[in-house]
Design an enzyme around this catalytic site. Structure first.
Site, PDB file in Angstrom:
ATOM      1  N   TYR A 161       0.470  -1.263   0.179  1.00  0.00           N
ATOM      2  CA  TYR A 161       0.146   0.093   0.175  1.00  0.00           C
ATOM      3  C   TYR A 161       0.800   1.382  -0.215  1.00  0.00           C
ATOM      4  CZ  TYR A 161      -4.397   2.109   0.836  1.00  0.00           C
ATOM      5  OH  TYR A 161      -5.687   2.685   0.351  1.00  0.00           O
ATOM      6  N   LYS A 168      -3.010   8.046   3.169  1.00  0.00           N
ATOM      7  CA  LYS A 168      -4.432   7.342   4.038  1.00  0.00           C
ATOM      8  C   LYS A 168      -4.102   8.179   5.942  1.00  0.00           C
ATOM      9  CE  LYS A 168      -7.592   5.742   1.523  1.00  0.00           C
ATOM     10  NZ  LYS A 168      -8.615   6.355   1.468  1.00  0.00           N
TER      11      LYS A 168
HETATM   12  P1  NAP Z   1     -13.237   3.429  -7.068  1.00  0.00           P
HETATM   13  O1  NAP Z   1     -14.043   2.992  -7.578  1.00  0.00           O
HETATM   14  O2  NAP Z   1     -11.871   2.871  -8.204  1.00  0.00           O
HETATM   15  O3  NAP Z   1     -13.249   5.278  -6.583  1.00  0.00           O
HETATM   16  C1  NAP Z   1     -12.025   5.789  -6.923  1.00  0.00           C
HETATM   17  C2  NAP Z   1     -12.641   7.042  -7.383  1.00  0.00           C
HETATM   18  O4  NAP Z   1     -11.587   8.435  -7.368  1.00  0.00           O
HETATM   19  C3  NAP Z   1     -13.102   6.968  -8.376  1.00  0.00           C
HETATM   20  O5  NAP Z   1     -14.184   7.799  -8.783  1.00  0.00           O
HETATM   21  C4  NAP Z   1     -12.035   7.805  -9.121  1.00  0.00           C
HETATM   22  O6  NAP Z   1     -12.293   8.551 -10.065  1.00  0.00           O
HETATM   23  C5  NAP Z   1     -11.883   8.869  -8.209  1.00  0.00           C
HETATM   24  N1  NAP Z   1     -10.950  10.106  -8.897  1.00  0.00           N
HETATM   25  C6  NAP Z   1      -9.478   9.623  -8.565  1.00  0.00           C
HETATM   26  N2  NAP Z   1      -8.928  11.209  -8.446  1.00  0.00           N
HETATM   27  C7  NAP Z   1      -9.630  12.210  -8.785  1.00  0.00           C
HETATM   28  C8  NAP Z   1      -9.290  13.140  -8.832  1.00  0.00           C
HETATM   29  N3  NAP Z   1      -8.774  13.906  -8.517  1.00  0.00           N
HETATM   30  N4  NAP Z   1     -10.926  14.153  -8.227  1.00  0.00           N
HETATM   31  C9  NAP Z   1     -11.923  13.986  -8.476  1.00  0.00           C
HETATM   32  N5  NAP Z   1     -12.398  12.338  -7.866  1.00  0.00           N
HETATM   33  C10 NAP Z   1     -11.105  11.730  -7.965  1.00  0.00           C
HETATM   34  O7  NAP Z   1     -12.604   3.333  -6.032  1.00  0.00           O
HETATM   35  P2  NAP Z   1     -12.877   3.030  -4.405  1.00  0.00           P
HETATM   36  O8  NAP Z   1     -12.114   1.637  -3.761  1.00  0.00           O
HETATM   37  O9  NAP Z   1     -14.218   2.592  -4.301  1.00  0.00           O
HETATM   38  O10 NAP Z   1     -12.462   3.991  -3.299  1.00  0.00           O
HETATM   39  C11 NAP Z   1     -12.942   5.073  -3.194  1.00  0.00           C
HETATM   40  C12 NAP Z   1     -12.804   5.159  -1.955  1.00  0.00           C
HETATM   41  O11 NAP Z   1     -12.461   4.565  -0.858  1.00  0.00           O
HETATM   42  C13 NAP Z   1     -10.611   5.780  -2.147  1.00  0.00           C
HETATM   43  O12 NAP Z   1     -10.736   6.992  -1.526  1.00  0.00           O
HETATM   44  C14 NAP Z   1     -10.151   3.928  -1.303  1.00  0.00           C
HETATM   45  O13 NAP Z   1      -9.053   5.084  -1.447  1.00  0.00           O
HETATM   46  C15 NAP Z   1     -10.796   4.514  -0.857  1.00  0.00           C
HETATM   47  N6  NAP Z   1     -11.106   2.787   0.156  1.00  0.00           N
HETATM   48  C16 NAP Z   1     -11.160   1.157  -1.050  1.00  0.00           C
HETATM   49  C17 NAP Z   1     -10.628   0.412  -0.096  1.00  0.00           C
HETATM   50  C18 NAP Z   1     -11.389  -0.896  -1.564  1.00  0.00           C
HETATM   51  O14 NAP Z   1     -10.354  -2.250  -0.787  1.00  0.00           O
HETATM   52  N7  NAP Z   1     -12.168  -0.251  -2.438  1.00  0.00           N
HETATM   53  C19 NAP Z   1     -10.394   0.045   0.893  1.00  0.00           C
HETATM   54  C20 NAP Z   1     -10.620   1.561   1.604  1.00  0.00           C
HETATM   55  C21 NAP Z   1     -10.255   2.294   1.119  1.00  0.00           C
HETATM   56  P3  NAP Z   1     -11.242   8.923 -11.349  1.00  0.00           P
HETATM   57  O15 NAP Z   1     -11.592   7.641 -11.724  1.00  0.00           O
HETATM   58  O16 NAP Z   1     -12.422   9.387 -12.795  1.00  0.00           O
HETATM   59  O17 NAP Z   1     -10.486   9.855 -11.710  1.00  0.00           O
END
Ligand code: NAP
Length: 262
Positions: A161, A168
């Protein structure tokens, strides 16, 4: 009666229907909220397509959190629609490939600063843009607004990570400072620290399967990497009126992994 009846909520970070934010938007609607989404860059058209899987005609604002002009324009557009914002979901994370994969020395500042800006600083940028609308939710006897961000527990160093973990940690600290500075306006700021869920962002992390493969075994409650709704439920709870005195908190939705040793 829904937990979010009458609430107006802006949900960032919906890319596909696997996105954690999509589960939040869907559940928020089911609990009676009116929802607007935002999307960014090349993903915007995908966000628009995904929005059609929600109920009704859901507006999608263009908002790259690294673009101050887009933040200002999105806040103005939302201000024309609503006079207050009751809930704001920050579900945004990105790090260049050099920042991930298991070698903390590989990335240089050019790459690290992108990870920190998009994944941590953006919470401040987002809240700043919508601050007047968030504050308006706490006036005239209103319950106040709730900002919720998505986190992955930064208390320890995880495999692969790397700089996302550092980002984070910054996000966790920032949420406490925002809670400090927004409390007087009745704006709460909390994070949900989720276990691994299969999303586009997760799949882009090389070796993320090392999390996914071991999480269920380590979690006292078990864990399903395809179940985003458990994370969404916690976000809905924090956006509801059930936690009026909770701010600066990190709520773990990880099956209990954070509480047990390896
Ligand atoms: P995801 O579906 O890929 O969502 C990530 C989002 O961030 C996408 O909509 C992406 O949009 C957006 N993003 C990236 N750069 C950006 C920017 N400059 N301006 C605005 N939006 C932007 O993945 P996800 O896993 O659901 O992630 C959402 C959150 O949950 C993140 O903070 C991630 O770290 C957190 N999280 C995820 C997990 C996991 O296992 N999936 C676990 C803990 C926490 P574009 O792609 O269009 O840029």
């Amino acid at each position: 009666m829904g937990l979010l009846d009458g609430k107006r909520i802006l949900v960032t970070g919906v890319l596909t229907d696997a996105s954690l934010a999509f589960a939040v938007a869907r559940l928020a609607q089911q609990h009676g909220a009116e929802v607007v989404l935002s999307g960014a860059g090349r993903g915007l058209s995908l966000t628009r397509r995904t929005a059609r899987k929600l109920t009704g005609d859901v507006e999608v604002l263009e908002m790259d959190v690294t673009r101050p002009d887009q933040l200002v324009a999105a806040a103005a557009a939302l201000g024309r629609r609503w006079d207050r914002l009751d809930g704001l979901l920050h579900a945004i994370g990105f790090a260049p490939p050099e920042c991930l994969g298991g070698d903390i020395f590989r990335a240089q500042w050019d790459q690290v600063q992108v990870a920190l800006q998009v994944s941590a600083y953006s919470l401040k940028a987002l809240v700043e843009a919508f601050r007047p609308m968030l504050a308006a939710a706490g006036t005239e006897g209103g319950m106040g607004a709730s900002v919720v961000g998505l986190d992955l527990d930064a208390a320890v160093a995880w495999p692969v990570y790397d700089w996302m973990g550092v980002a984070k940690a910054a996000l966790e600290s920032l949420s406490r400072y925002l809670a400090r500075d927004l409390g007087s306006q009745r704006v709460r700021v909390n994070l949900v620290a989720a276990g691994p869920v299969k999303t586009v962002a997760a799949k882009s992390i090389p070796g993320f399967s090392t999390f996914e493969d071991t999480w269920a075994e380590r979690a006292p409650l078990g864990w399903d990497v395809r179940d985003s709704e458990v994370v969404a439920k916690a976000c809905i709870g924090l956006m509801s009126d059930l936690f009026p005195m909770t701010t600066g908190e990190i709520l773990h939705v990880d099956g209990g992994v954070h509480a047990v040793g390896g």
